[in-house]
Scaffold this motif. Structure first.
Motif, PDB file in Angstrom:
ATOM      1  N   THR A  82     -67.645  19.514  11.933  1.00 45.35           N
ATOM      2  CA  THR A  82     -67.005  18.678  12.947  1.00 45.35           C
ATOM      3  C   THR A  82     -65.858  19.419  13.609  1.00 45.35           C
ATOM      4  OG1 THR A  82     -67.546  16.677  11.696  1.00 45.35           O
ATOM      5  CG2 THR A  82     -65.815  16.480  13.349  1.00 45.35           C
ATOM      6  N   ASN A  83     -65.959  19.559  14.932  1.00 43.10           N
ATOM      7  CA  ASN A  83     -64.861  20.091  15.735  1.00 43.10           C
ATOM      8  C   ASN A  83     -64.080  18.902  16.274  1.00 43.10           C
ATOM      9  OD1 ASN A  83     -67.043  22.288  15.982  1.00 43.10           O
ATOM     10  ND2 ASN A  83     -65.193  23.286  16.716  1.00 43.10           N
ATOM     11  N   ARG A  84     -62.759  19.018  16.263  1.00 41.18           N
ATOM     12  CA  ARG A  84     -61.916  17.977  16.842  1.00 41.18           C
ATOM     13  C   ARG A  84     -61.050  18.627  17.916  1.00 41.18           C
ATOM     14  NH1 ARG A  84     -63.150  14.692  13.139  1.00 41.18           N
ATOM     15  NH2 ARG A  84     -62.229  13.594  11.478  1.00 41.18           N
ATOM     16  N   LEU A  85     -60.838  17.866  18.985  1.00 41.82           N
ATOM     17  CA  LEU A  85     -59.886  18.320  19.992  1.00 41.82           C
ATOM     18  C   LEU A  85     -59.065  17.133  20.445  1.00 41.82           C
ATOM     19  CD1 LEU A  85     -60.644  17.510  23.185  1.00 41.82           C
ATOM     20  CD2 LEU A  85     -62.395  19.188  22.815  1.00 41.82           C
ATOM     21  N   SER A  86     -57.828  17.415  20.821  1.00 41.81           N
ATOM     22  CA  SER A  86     -56.974  16.329  21.293  1.00 41.81           C
ATOM     23  C   SER A  86     -56.018  16.833  22.363  1.00 41.81           C
ATOM     24  CB  SER A  86     -56.178  15.707  20.145  1.00 41.81           C
ATOM     25  OG  SER A  86     -55.215  16.609  19.650  1.00 41.81           O
ATOM     26  N   TYR A  87     -55.634  15.891  23.216  1.00 44.51           N
ATOM     27  CA  TYR A  87     -54.609  16.107  24.226  1.00 44.51           C
ATOM     28  C   TYR A  87     -53.528  15.069  23.966  1.00 44.51           C
ATOM     29  CZ  TYR A  87     -58.232  18.541  26.940  1.00 44.51           C
ATOM     30  OH  TYR A  87     -59.216  19.391  27.362  1.00 44.51           O
ATOM     31  N   SER A  88     -52.296  15.528  23.849  1.00 45.09           N
ATOM     32  CA  SER A  88     -51.172  14.630  23.678  1.00 45.09           C
ATOM     33  C   SER A  88     -50.198  14.892  24.828  1.00 45.09           C
ATOM     34  CB  SER A  88     -50.492  14.892  22.336  1.00 45.09           C
ATOM     35  OG  SER A  88     -49.397  14.040  22.149  1.00 45.09           O
ATOM     36  N   LEU A  89     -49.838  13.837  25.559  1.00 44.49           N
ATOM     37  CA  LEU A  89     -48.977  13.975  26.728  1.00 44.49           C
ATOM     38  C   LEU A  89     -47.716  13.147  26.533  1.00 44.49           C
ATOM     39  CD1 LEU A  89     -52.179  13.752  27.670  1.00 44.49           C
ATOM     40  CD2 LEU A  89     -51.168  14.155  29.889  1.00 44.49           C
ATOM     41  N   SER A  90     -46.569  13.740  26.837  1.00 44.06           N
ATOM     42  CA  SER A  90     -45.305  13.016  26.743  1.00 44.06           C
ATOM     43  C   SER A  90     -44.384  13.471  27.867  1.00 44.06           C
ATOM     44  CB  SER A  90     -44.640  13.237  25.381  1.00 44.06           C
ATOM     45  OG  SER A  90     -44.344  14.605  25.197  1.00 44.06           O
ATOM     46  N   ASP A  91     -43.547  12.552  28.331  1.00 43.30           N
ATOM     47  CA  ASP A  91     -42.625  12.879  29.416  1.00 43.30           C
ATOM     48  C   ASP A  91     -41.631  13.940  28.975  1.00 43.30           C
ATOM     49  OD1 ASP A  91     -43.656  11.076  31.331  1.00 43.30           O
ATOM     50  OD2 ASP A  91     -42.586   9.416  30.380  1.00 43.30           O
ATOM     51  N   ASN A  92     -41.356  14.857  29.892  1.00 46.49           N
ATOM     52  CA  ASN A  92     -40.330  15.869  29.670  1.00 46.49           C
ATOM     53  C   ASN A  92     -39.092  15.505  30.485  1.00 46.49           C
ATOM     54  OD1 ASN A  92     -39.375  18.363  28.604  1.00 46.49           O
ATOM     55  ND2 ASN A  92     -39.725  19.311  30.589  1.00 46.49           N
ATOM     56  N   ASP A  93     -39.266  15.329  31.774  1.00 43.73           N
ATOM     57  CA  ASP A  93     -38.234  14.802  32.664  1.00 43.73           C
ATOM     58  C   ASP A  93     -38.949  14.103  33.816  1.00 43.73           C
ATOM     59  OD1 ASP A  93     -38.990  16.787  34.575  1.00 43.73           O
ATOM     60  OD2 ASP A  93     -37.496  18.187  33.798  1.00 43.73           O
ATOM     61  N   SER A  94     -38.243  13.778  34.878  1.00 40.08           N
ATOM     62  CA  SER A  94     -38.867  13.001  35.957  1.00 40.08           C
ATOM     63  C   SER A  94     -39.905  13.795  36.749  1.00 40.08           C
ATOM     64  CB  SER A  94     -37.792  12.460  36.904  1.00 40.08           C
ATOM     65  OG  SER A  94     -37.111  13.536  37.521  1.00 40.08           O
ATOM     66  N   GLU A  95     -39.918  15.120  36.603  1.00 42.38           N
ATOM     67  CA  GLU A  95     -40.846  15.945  37.378  1.00 42.38           C
ATOM     68  C   GLU A  95     -41.864  16.690  36.527  1.00 42.38           C
ATOM     69  OE1 GLU A  95     -38.565  18.506  39.851  1.00 42.38           O
ATOM     70  OE2 GLU A  95     -37.550  16.857  40.866  1.00 42.38           O
ATOM     71  N   SER A  96     -41.801  16.544  35.208  1.00 38.77           N
ATOM     72  CA  SER A  96     -42.718  17.306  34.354  1.00 38.77           C
ATOM     73  C   SER A  96     -43.013  16.550  33.056  1.00 38.77           C
ATOM     74  CB  SER A  96     -42.137  18.688  34.037  1.00 38.77           C
ATOM     75  OG  SER A  96     -40.959  18.567  33.284  1.00 38.77           O
ATOM     76  N   PHE A  97     -44.025  17.044  32.358  1.00 34.62           N
ATOM     77  CA  PHE A  97     -44.413  16.441  31.080  1.00 34.62           C
ATOM     78  C   PHE A  97     -44.894  17.526  30.143  1.00 34.62           C
ATOM     79  CE2 PHE A  97     -48.112  16.604  33.742  1.00 34.62           C
ATOM     80  CZ  PHE A  97     -49.148  16.948  32.902  1.00 34.62           C
ATOM     81  N   ASN A  98     -44.915  17.215  28.865  1.00 35.32           N
ATOM     82  CA  ASN A  98     -45.411  18.131  27.837  1.00 35.32           C
ATOM     83  C   ASN A  98     -46.879  17.807  27.567  1.00 35.32           C
ATOM     84  OD1 ASN A  98     -42.799  19.328  27.223  1.00 35.32           O
ATOM     85  ND2 ASN A  98     -42.308  17.372  26.297  1.00 35.32           N
ATOM     86  N   LEU A  99     -47.696  18.847  27.488  1.00 35.86           N
ATOM     87  CA  LEU A  99     -49.106  18.688  27.136  1.00 35.86           C
ATOM     88  C   LEU A  99     -49.364  19.528  25.894  1.00 35.86           C
ATOM     89  CD1 LEU A  99     -52.003  17.742  27.633  1.00 35.86           C
ATOM     90  CD2 LEU A  99     -52.260  19.635  29.240  1.00 35.86           C
ATOM     91  N   ILE A 100     -49.814  18.869  24.845  1.00 34.59           N
ATOM     92  CA  ILE A 100     -50.157  19.562  23.601  1.00 34.59           C
ATOM     93  C   ILE A 100     -51.658  19.444  23.412  1.00 34.59           C
ATOM     94  CG2 ILE A 100     -49.852  19.656  21.092  1.00 34.59           C
ATOM     95  CD1 ILE A 100     -47.145  18.191  21.539  1.00 34.59           C
ATOM     96  N   TYR A 101     -52.311  20.603  23.319  1.00 33.64           N
ATOM     97  CA  TYR A 101     -53.752  20.661  23.085  1.00 33.64           C
ATOM     98  C   TYR A 101     -53.955  21.163  21.664  1.00 33.64           C
ATOM     99  CZ  TYR A 101     -58.593  22.243  23.340  1.00 33.64           C
ATOM    100  OH  TYR A 101     -59.936  22.435  23.099  1.00 33.64           O
ATOM    101  N   GLN A 102     -54.792  20.460  20.901  1.00 34.07           N
ATOM    102  CA  GLN A 102     -55.091  20.880  19.527  1.00 34.07           C
ATOM    103  C   GLN A 102     -56.598  20.899  19.327  1.00 34.07           C
ATOM    104  OE1 GLN A 102     -52.840  17.787  17.408  1.00 34.07           O
ATOM    105  NE2 GLN A 102     -51.594  19.442  16.546  1.00 34.07           N
ATOM    106  N   GLU A 103     -57.058  21.861  18.557  1.00 35.19           N
ATOM    107  CA  GLU A 103     -58.462  21.860  18.144  1.00 35.19           C
ATOM    108  C   GLU A 103     -58.549  22.344  16.707  1.00 35.19           C
ATOM    109  OE1 GLU A 103     -60.301  25.966  19.904  1.00 35.19           O
ATOM    110  OE2 GLU A 103     -60.165  24.316  21.315  1.00 35.19           O
TER     111      GLU A 103
END
Length: 146
Positions: A82-103
């Protein structure tokens, strides 16, 4: 493996792009028309993927979690494991966000786990490069949204 990047735009716009790609994949693989409303945690479909020898194999894709617009996780079940992948998104400031990719990969067969760990070690640099190319494509799409 985990890769984190700060992208310009909103997490909502990015999540819409991720969902569009998912819907396109489901529609192509199943030859049916699904919408965002049809997709939920537990949704599954069969995807045909070529293996390294050029032969087609099938994987069962299951959406484990879908929390719009902050988290998406899917698993790809095959005979190998089983391969797993995920995207987690959270606000950084009003013009950007954090994207975390995991597999990750898990298999009941020790040999498959060792092969994955060895391959991951050998191809870690190219895998991170592939993920960063995906991030760059997401950023270009986000820039087009404006």
């Amino acid at each position: 493996m985990e890769v984190t990047k700060i992208l310009k735009g909103t997490k909502e716009e990015c999540f819409d792009i991720i969902l569009e790609a998912l819907i396109h994949d489901i529609n192509q693989e199943t030859e049916t028309e699904v919408t965002v409303d049809d997709i939920h945690s537990g949704y599954s479909y069969v995807k045909i993927l070529p293996n390294r020898l050029g032969k087609d194999g099938s994987v069962n894709v299951v959406i484990d979690e879908l929390e719009v617009p902050t988290f998406y996780q899917a698993r790809f079940e095959s005979n190998q494991g089983t391969n797993r992948l995920s995207y987690s998104l959270s606000d950084n400031d009003s013009e950007s966000f954090n994207l975390i990719y995991q597999e990750s990969f898990d298999s009941p067969k020790k040999m498959n786990q060792w092969n994955f760990k060895l391959g991951n070690f050998i191809y870690k640099r190219s895998s991170k490069k592939r993920i960063n190319i995906m991030f760059d494509q997401l950023q270009r799409l986000l820039n087009e949204e404006k």
